[in-house]
Design a protein around this motif. Structure first.
Motif, PDB file in Angstrom:
ATOM      1  N   SER A 180       2.956   9.289  -8.587  1.00 38.05           N
ATOM      2  CA  SER A 180       2.924   8.850  -7.191  1.00 38.05           C
ATOM      3  C   SER A 180       3.349   7.372  -7.045  1.00 38.05           C
ATOM      4  CB  SER A 180       1.515   9.090  -6.663  1.00 38.05           C
ATOM      5  OG  SER A 180       1.194   8.200  -5.683  1.00 38.05           O
TER       6      SER A 180
ATOM      7  N   ASP B  48      -1.180   9.519  12.169  1.00 31.90           N
ATOM      8  CA  ASP B  48      -2.126   8.470  11.815  1.00 31.90           C
ATOM      9  C   ASP B  48      -2.370   7.569  13.038  1.00 31.90           C
ATOM     10  OD1 ASP B  48      -3.542   6.722  10.037  1.00 31.90           O
ATOM     11  OD2 ASP B  48      -1.820   5.377  10.213  1.00 31.90           O
TER      12      ASP B  48
ATOM     13  N   HIS C 231      -7.259   3.842  -7.663  1.00 28.93           N
ATOM     14  CA  HIS C 231      -7.845   3.501  -6.364  1.00 28.93           C
ATOM     15  C   HIS C 231      -7.849   1.987  -6.222  1.00 28.93           C
ATOM     16  CE1 HIS C 231      -8.951   7.627  -6.045  1.00 28.93           C
ATOM     17  NE2 HIS C 231      -9.582   7.566  -7.204  1.00 28.93           N
TER      18      HIS C 231
ATOM     19  N   LYS D 167       3.559   2.715   2.606  1.00 29.30           N
ATOM     20  CA  LYS D 167       3.020   3.033   3.937  1.00 29.30           C
ATOM     21  C   LYS D 167       3.769   2.270   5.037  1.00 29.30           C
ATOM     22  CE  LYS D 167      -1.627   4.672   3.422  1.00 29.30           C
ATOM     23  NZ  LYS D 167      -2.988   4.515   3.923  1.00 29.30           N
TER      24      LYS D 167
ATOM     25  N   GLU E  85       0.873  -1.181   0.000  1.00 27.48           N
ATOM     26  CA  GLU E  85       0.000   0.000   0.000  1.00 27.48           C
ATOM     27  C   GLU E  85       0.909   1.230   0.000  1.00 27.48           C
ATOM     28  OE1 GLU E  85      -3.815   1.395   2.701  1.00 27.48           O
ATOM     29  OE2 GLU E  85      -2.464  -0.120   3.444  1.00 27.48           O
ATOM     30  N   HIS E  86       0.526   2.253  -0.772  1.00 26.75           N
ATOM     31  CA  HIS E  86       1.361   3.448  -0.807  1.00 26.75           C
ATOM     32  C   HIS E  86       0.496   4.691  -0.753  1.00 26.75           C
ATOM     33  CE1 HIS E  86       0.578   4.332  -5.145  1.00 26.75           C
ATOM     34  NE2 HIS E  86       0.287   3.048  -5.139  1.00 26.75           N
ATOM     35  N   ASP E  87       1.121   5.786  -0.354  1.00 26.31           N
ATOM     36  CA  ASP E  87       0.392   7.047  -0.253  1.00 26.31           C
ATOM     37  C   ASP E  87       1.389   8.192  -0.399  1.00 26.31           C
ATOM     38  OD1 ASP E  87      -1.727   8.785   0.218  1.00 26.31           O
ATOM     39  OD2 ASP E  87      -1.329   8.872   2.365  1.00 26.31           O
ATOM     40  N   GLY E  88       1.059   9.165  -1.226  1.00 20.14           N
ATOM     41  CA  GLY E  88       1.906  10.341  -1.387  1.00 20.14           C
ATOM     42  C   GLY E  88       3.310  10.013  -1.863  1.00 20.14           C
TER      43      GLY E  88
ATOM     44  N   GLY F  88      -1.101   1.419  -9.097  1.00 23.05           N
ATOM     45  CA  GLY F  88      -1.541   2.804  -9.009  1.00 23.05           C
ATOM     46  C   GLY F  88      -1.365   3.489 -10.338  1.00 23.05           C
TER      47      GLY F  88
END
Ligand SMILES: Cc1cc2nc3c(=O)[nH]c(=O)nc-3n(C[C@H](O)[C@H](O)[C@H](O)COP(=O)(O)OP(=O)(O)OC[C@H]3O[C@@H](n4cnc5c(N)ncnc54)[C@H](O)[C@@H]3O)c2cc1C
Length: 361
Positions: free
Chosen positions: A76, A238, A104, A47, A40-43, A72
């Motif tokens: 990003s 978080d 998503h 993560k 999972e990744h973000d920005g 994705g």
């Protein structure tokens, strides 16, 4: 029957002829271990919960080669791939599924991608962190691959021997996986140290390979559609990874009063959590719920205000390093797990703390 009895006796007597066999057998399993991490990744970053999954893969075997699978779109996912390639020395390969429709995470498309990657890579283990993402994707991917997943692993004793909580965390169960490869599992990120010194990995980054997703069966993938994400933007850490968590229960009585907790959290650099009773009463959104049906947290400091300590709540926080409870009922069950307890009215304690705790610089 006699042969089984003889084998058991032999194992009990720890006969030298049994011991080498066990060692060689377990070593030979270890040699064939290769793990795929559903990431999972973000920005542009992998993560922290995924880093914990990579740390868990290292526990399976240090000779393990670890592949990380990301999906994705846009820059990003490319940036996250660079991060994945240099986050851990055992990560040897980063696989990237890149397409607009993968922006998503949808379980249907992820499950197909995992299946295809497994068919090519024949991994012995497939792991994800036990987050909403992992809990959504891994079981579907396991069903597609026709294996039974093991969820919420908190300890890895051997490559196929795991410990996981049952009965809302009141008992631990040791599970042996005897099925065919891949052995699929979600791990509790609070049980595996995710932060590794990445220097060794940076010196020798993993290869990044873009995978072909033209095979995706549109009939399956198109069955569900991403509509929207509603989430609270917050400056605070978080909840799942915060070092300090301050939780409020039904006793806070209103959303307005929860703001007192938020002020205290800002001063302490803490995340805010809530009991299900507080969430159900509408004081805070449900992504703040801690417990069996909420988030699992294990911060260094957990402070509970007006929380009774129902087993379903304890299931989500009992692994916290230091637990502080403020409750006006001296017999509240929360005091049974608290390291420090204060029998007092929270409406007196919180304002006093707000006055005495200095502003965070
Ligand atoms: C299947 C299932 C899943 C569940 N999952 C979860 C979950 O994930 N998370 C969760 O939290 N719950 C969960 N629950 C609900 C759980 O059983 C409890 O009902 C809930 O945790 C109680 O929340 P509470 O402690 O805020 O409220 P209460 O039980 O009402 O306790 C309030 C406490 O505040 C104290 N208090 C009152 N006034 C003050 C004051 N002024 N100052 C100080 N103390 C005060 C009281 O003495 C009391 O101990 C689940 C239940 C079920 C059946």
């Amino acid at each position: 029957m006699a042969a089984i009895a003889a084998l058991k006796a032999l194992r009990k007597s720890s006969s030298p002829c049994f011991a080498p066999f066990r060692t060689t057998f377990s070593q030979s399993i270890r040699r064939f271990i290769s793990t795929l991490i559903v990431a999972e990744h973000d920005g542009g970053f992998v993560k922290p919960s995924t880093l914990s999954a990579i740390a868990a893969a290292e526990v399976v075997s240090k000779e393990n080669s670890i592949s990380v699978l990301l999906a994705g779109s846009g820059p990003s996912v490319e940036k996250a791939a660079q991060h994945a390639a240099t986050c851990h020395p055992l990560v040897s390969e980063v696989l990237v599924a890149k397409a607009e429709e993968l922006e998503h995470p949808m379980a249907e498309s992820w499950a197909e991608i995992v299946k295809m990657v497994q068919q090519k890579g024949s991994y012995s283990h497939i792991m994800a962190a036990s987050t909403s993402f992992g809990k959504n994707i891994l079981p579907r991917a396991a069903a597609v691959l026709d294996v039974s997943p093991i969820t919420d692993v908190v300890q890895i004793s051997e490559p196929r021997l795991f410990v996981r909580p049952i009965y809302a965390g009141n008992a631990l169960c040791t599970v042996q996986y005897t099925g065919l490869d891949p052995c699929m599992m979600t791990i509790r990120s609070t049980s595996f140290q995710g932060e590794v010194n990445p220097d060794a990995a940076k010196a020798n980054p993993a290869t990044i390979t873009q995978i072909d997703i033209s095979f995706l069966n549109q009939e399956i993938v198109g069955k569900s559609k991403w509509l929207s994400l509603s989430s609270q933007e917050s400056e605070r850490p978080d909840l799942g990874n915060a070092r300090v968590v301050i939780t409020g229960g039904r006793a806070l009585k209103s959303a307005e009063n929860f703001k007192l907790l938020e002020k205290l959290a800002e001063k302490l650099g803490a995340a805010v959590g809530a009991t299900r009773a507080a969430v159900d009463a509408g004081y805070v959104p449900n992504d703040l719920q801690v417990g069996q049906t909420g988030k699992i947290v294990a911060p260094e400091l957990y402070i509970a205000f007006g929380v009774s300590g129902a087993i379903q709540h304890l299931a989500g926080m009992r692994d916290s390093k230091v637990i502080v409870a403020v409750n006006k009922d001296a017999d509240a069950p929360i005091f049974q797990v608290a390291d420090y307890g204060l029998v007092a009215d929270l409406f007196e304690v919180i304002p006093e703390l707000l006055e005495k705790v200095p502003e965070k610089k």
